[in-house]
Write a protein that holds these residues in place. Structure first.
Motif, PDB file in Angstrom:
ATOM      1  N   GLN A  26      38.215  46.820  56.009  1.00  0.00           N
ATOM      2  CA  GLN A  26      37.085  46.473  55.777  1.00  0.00           C
ATOM      3  C   GLN A  26      36.726  47.026  54.348  1.00  0.00           C
ATOM      4  N   PHE A  27      37.075  48.009  53.855  1.00  0.00           N
ATOM      5  CA  PHE A  27      36.825  48.544  52.477  1.00  0.00           C
ATOM      6  C   PHE A  27      37.321  47.311  51.644  1.00  0.00           C
ATOM      7  N   LEU A  28      38.511  46.843  51.568  1.00  0.00           N
ATOM      8  CA  LEU A  28      39.075  45.849  50.831  1.00  0.00           C
ATOM      9  C   LEU A  28      38.152  44.510  50.765  1.00  0.00           C
ATOM     10  N   LEU A  29      37.734  44.224  51.957  1.00  0.00           N
ATOM     11  CA  LEU A  29      36.975  43.066  52.262  1.00  0.00           C
ATOM     12  C   LEU A  29      35.671  43.303  51.512  1.00  0.00           C
ATOM     13  N   ASN A  30      35.029  44.310  51.569  1.00  0.00           N
ATOM     14  CA  ASN A  30      33.778  44.678  50.721  1.00  0.00           C
ATOM     15  C   ASN A  30      33.747  44.730  49.437  1.00  0.00           C
ATOM     16  N   LEU A  31      35.002  45.367  48.938  1.00  0.00           N
ATOM     17  CA  LEU A  31      35.474  45.147  47.417  1.00  0.00           C
ATOM     18  C   LEU A  31      35.368  43.873  46.946  1.00  0.00           C
ATOM     19  N   ILE A  32      36.203  43.086  47.680  1.00  0.00           N
ATOM     20  CA  ILE A  32      36.250  41.589  47.283  1.00  0.00           C
ATOM     21  C   ILE A  32      35.012  40.873  47.255  1.00  0.00           C
ATOM     22  N   LEU A  33      34.180  40.985  48.289  1.00  0.00           N
ATOM     23  CA  LEU A  33      32.749  40.529  48.351  1.00  0.00           C
ATOM     24  C   LEU A  33      31.915  40.933  47.218  1.00  0.00           C
ATOM     25  N   THR A  34      31.888  42.264  46.915  1.00  0.00           N
ATOM     26  CA  THR A  34      31.072  42.804  45.935  1.00  0.00           C
ATOM     27  C   THR A  34      31.545  42.218  44.465  1.00  0.00           C
ATOM     28  N   LEU A  35      32.941  41.916  44.390  1.00  0.00           N
ATOM     29  CA  LEU A  35      33.494  41.304  43.027  1.00  0.00           C
ATOM     30  C   LEU A  35      33.004  40.193  43.187  1.00  0.00           C
ATOM     31  N   CYS A  36      32.780  39.133  44.158  1.00  0.00           N
ATOM     32  CA  CYS A  36      32.363  37.571  44.139  1.00  0.00           C
ATOM     33  C   CYS A  36      30.645  37.782  43.923  1.00  0.00           C
ATOM     34  N   GLY A  37      29.942  38.906  44.253  1.00  0.00           N
ATOM     35  CA  GLY A  37      28.714  38.934  43.942  1.00  0.00           C
ATOM     36  C   GLY A  37      28.041  40.026  44.799  1.00  0.00           C
ATOM     37  N   TYR A  38      27.105  40.817  44.074  1.00  0.00           N
ATOM     38  CA  TYR A  38      26.581  41.984  44.787  1.00  0.00           C
ATOM     39  C   TYR A  38      26.059  41.601  45.970  1.00  0.00           C
ATOM     40  N   PHE A  39      25.232  40.730  46.164  1.00  0.00           N
ATOM     41  CA  PHE A  39      24.452  40.268  47.486  1.00  0.00           C
ATOM     42  C   PHE A  39      25.523  40.416  48.720  1.00  0.00           C
TER      43      PHE A  39
END
Length: 52
Positions: A26-39
């Motif tokens: 879940q942390f890694l997924l959040n990191l990837i999502l944040t790198l794709c865009g903050y929202f």
């Protein structure tokens, strides 16, 4: 502690996810999502914080 976690999550979503679930998928997924865009990262960490 929960209020501090929410404030940190709004400012830096991956750090908030790390504080909630540790070093996990879940942390890694959040990191990837944040790198794709903050929202997307913000939405994901809010979802993580709201579920028990």
């Amino acid at each position: 502690m929960e209020l501090i976690r929410i404030i940190i999550s709004v400012l830096i979503p991956p750090l908030g996810a790390f504080l909630k679930v540790g070093l996990s998928l879940q942390f890694l997924l959040n990191l990837i999502l944040t790198l794709c865009g903050y929202f997307p990262g913000l939405v994901h960490v809010i979802w993580l914080l709201s579920r028990k």
